[in-house]
Motif scaffolding. Structure first.
Motif, PDB file in Angstrom:
ATOM      1  N   THR A   2       0.700  -1.111   0.193  1.00 56.47           N
ATOM      2  CA  THR A   2      -0.268   0.099   0.173  1.00 56.47           C
ATOM      3  C   THR A   2       0.784   1.193   0.067  1.00 56.47           C
ATOM      4  N   SER A   3       0.268   2.337  -0.245  1.00 60.83           N
ATOM      5  CA  SER A   3       0.684   3.613  -0.228  1.00 60.83           C
ATOM      6  C   SER A   3       1.409   4.096   0.833  1.00 60.83           C
ATOM      7  N   LEU A  10      -1.708   4.070 -15.214  1.00 61.13           N
ATOM      8  CA  LEU A  10      -1.295   4.113 -13.823  1.00 61.13           C
ATOM      9  C   LEU A  10      -0.219   3.329 -13.356  1.00 61.13           C
ATOM     10  N   ALA A  67       0.823  -0.514  -8.212  1.00 57.60           N
ATOM     11  CA  ALA A  67      -0.318  -0.036  -7.257  1.00 57.60           C
ATOM     12  C   ALA A  67      -1.481  -0.911  -7.747  1.00 57.60           C
ATOM     13  N   ALA A  92      -4.571  -0.554  -8.620  1.00 57.19           N
ATOM     14  CA  ALA A  92      -5.210   0.163  -9.838  1.00 57.19           C
ATOM     15  C   ALA A  92      -4.519   0.010 -11.093  1.00 57.19           C
ATOM     16  N   VAL A 131      -6.943   8.778 -11.869  1.00 57.83           N
ATOM     17  CA  VAL A 131      -7.178   9.666 -10.675  1.00 57.83           C
ATOM     18  C   VAL A 131      -7.563  10.859 -10.962  1.00 57.83           C
ATOM     19  N   GLY A 190      -8.886   6.282  -6.548  1.00 57.14           N
ATOM     20  CA  GLY A 190      -7.626   6.386  -5.959  1.00 57.14           C
ATOM     21  C   GLY A 190      -7.480   7.748  -4.725  1.00 57.14           C
ATOM     22  N   MET A 218     -10.070   0.011  -2.204  1.00 54.17           N
ATOM     23  CA  MET A 218      -8.655   0.124  -1.689  1.00 54.17           C
ATOM     24  C   MET A 218      -7.872  -1.322  -2.073  1.00 54.17           C
ATOM     25  N   THR A 219      -6.609  -1.196  -1.934  1.00 53.61           N
ATOM     26  CA  THR A 219      -5.851  -2.414  -2.112  1.00 53.61           C
ATOM     27  C   THR A 219      -6.588  -3.815  -1.284  1.00 53.61           C
ATOM     28  N   GLY A 257      -9.055  -3.360  -5.367  1.00 55.33           N
ATOM     29  CA  GLY A 257      -9.237  -2.174  -6.056  1.00 55.33           C
ATOM     30  C   GLY A 257     -10.674  -1.616  -5.801  1.00 55.33           C
ATOM     31  N   THR A 296       0.425   6.019  -5.938  1.00 56.21           N
ATOM     32  CA  THR A 296      -0.842   5.629  -6.225  1.00 56.21           C
ATOM     33  C   THR A 296      -1.779   6.732  -6.984  1.00 56.21           C
ATOM     34  N   LYS A 324      -2.709   9.412  -5.089  1.00 55.14           N
ATOM     35  CA  LYS A 324      -3.369  10.056  -3.892  1.00 55.14           C
ATOM     36  C   LYS A 324      -2.464  11.309  -3.452  1.00 55.14           C
TER      37      LYS A 324
END
Length: 377
Positions: free
Chosen positions: A65-66, A103, A107, A109, A150, A175, A199-200, A204, A360, A362
């Protein structure tokens, strides 16, 4: 027999990753994609993934994750979750089609664009760095065409290439929170935009335009959003405590606040841990950012809270001024107050050249806050 992860650096050409993603989807070779970028990013991902340790049972893809609210985690996704997500997405959008990848494939997405292409039996097209959207569109095959963006990308393409955007049969946007004004503008321009929430941990997006995908269930106990269904991850890599906290009884507890209307349509209000409590009032940074972006003198904005002796926390805004503009608090405070109420109006304003993002897409609020704190000292 114990299985171990195969770690692959995000390749310069994302299509080189297709055979490895195909193998993961078939359950033949578990995979994790390391982010492209500075060595520190790869080192941080390796520290989370720990490939020398055997892989948890049932996992086929591990996505880091981010870390938008702290350290990143390795999310354990089974092939079944990826397939359920991809098949439900194609069904919701109207059937198989070709995808444009815009993207990063480190990630979820970006990875899902590859997965959906494999499930649909179509060849994805990659938007090259700096390439016009129309140029990539011209390289795509005929038939139904989709992409995932995004909000920042949607805004940029809507400004520069609305005709190209209208050519897609579905434009997934997720995202990060998407401003209602931006959505309205896109739809008024004839863009087939679909908001996605997920989310992850849910492979997604799993809620499209407020409605869960087939098989997905949503509840909002205590104001927090919880999700269930075949798209769920198994938990977190080498983190049984974190898994037990977030996953229980087939449900995943998100860190987002939301409500369901009588028809079961979900409205997301923002992250529970992003809320700024100022003078006893909860303020959602995403809502303030959206209001600021509507001002003609603001090109982009990021909002967060800082400790305040009088208010507990104060709302802080960092804006990217529109070309030739230089708005100040005297202009922006009443603008926000009229739309969201006085407590949401920023009490501190900074100007930045651009809003930094996580890999990602964000907005990286922590990075902006930390940078401005260093400047103050």
């Amino acid at each position: 027999m114990a299985r171990h992860l195969t770690l692959v650096r995000a390749p310069q050409d994302p299509l080189d990753l297709l055979p490895a993603v195909h193998a993961a989807l078939d359950g033949r070779a578990p995979l994790a994609v390391l982010p492209a970028g500075p060595p520190a990013a790869e080192a941080a991902a390796r520290a989370v993934l720990r490939p020398e340790q055997p892989l948890e049972d049932g996992a086929d893809l591990v996505v880091v994750t981010s870390g938008s609210t702290g350290s990143g985690r390795g999310v354990l996704l089974p092939a079944g979750a990826l397939r359920a997500s991809g098949e439900a997405t194609l069904a919701r959008l109207g059937g198989p089609g070709s995808w444009l990848l815009t993207l990063p494939v480190s990630a979820v997405a970006g990875l899902q664009v590859l997965c959906r292409s494999l499930l649909a039996g179509t060849a994805p097209t990659v938007l090259a760095r700096g390439e016009p959207l129309a140029g990539a569109l011209a390289r795509m095959p005929g038939g139904r065409r989709y992409t995932a963006l995004v909000p920042t990308q949607l805004r940029r393409f809507l400004d520069a290439e609305p005709t190209a955007l209208r050519a897609f049969d579905g434009v997934l946007v997720g995202g990060a929170a998407t401003d209602p004004a931006l959505l309205a503008r896109a739809r008024a321009a004839g863009v087939a935009v679909v908001t996605t929430y997920g989310m992850t941990e849910t492979a997604g997006g799993c809620v499209y335009d407020g409605e869960p995908l087939d098989g997905v269930r949503v509840r909002t106990g205590g104001g927090g959003i919880e999700l269930a269904g075949p798209v769920l991850a198994l938990g977190y890599r080498l983190d049984p405590d974190g898994t037990a906290t977030a996953f229980e009884g087939g449900w995943f507890r998100t860190r987002d606040a939301g409500t369901l209307d009588p028809a079961g349509r979900l409205t997301v209000h923002g992250r529970l841990d992003d809320v700024v409590v100022t003078g006893g009032v909860n303020v959602a940074p995403q809502a303030v950012e959206g209001a600021l972006r509507e001002h003609p003198d603001v090109a982009d904005a990021v909002v967060f809270g800082r400790p305040d002796d009088e208010w507990g926390q104060r709302v802080v805004a960092a804006i990217v001024p529109a070309s030739g503009a230089d708005p100040d608090l005297a202009v922006l405070r009443p603008w926000v107050a009229e739309r969201l109420g006085a407590p949401a109006a920023p009490r501190e304003l900074h100007r930045i050249p651009a809003v930094p993002t996580l890999h990602t897409g964000k907005p990286d609020r922590r990075r902006v806050s930390a940078a401005l704190s260093q400047e103050a000292h």
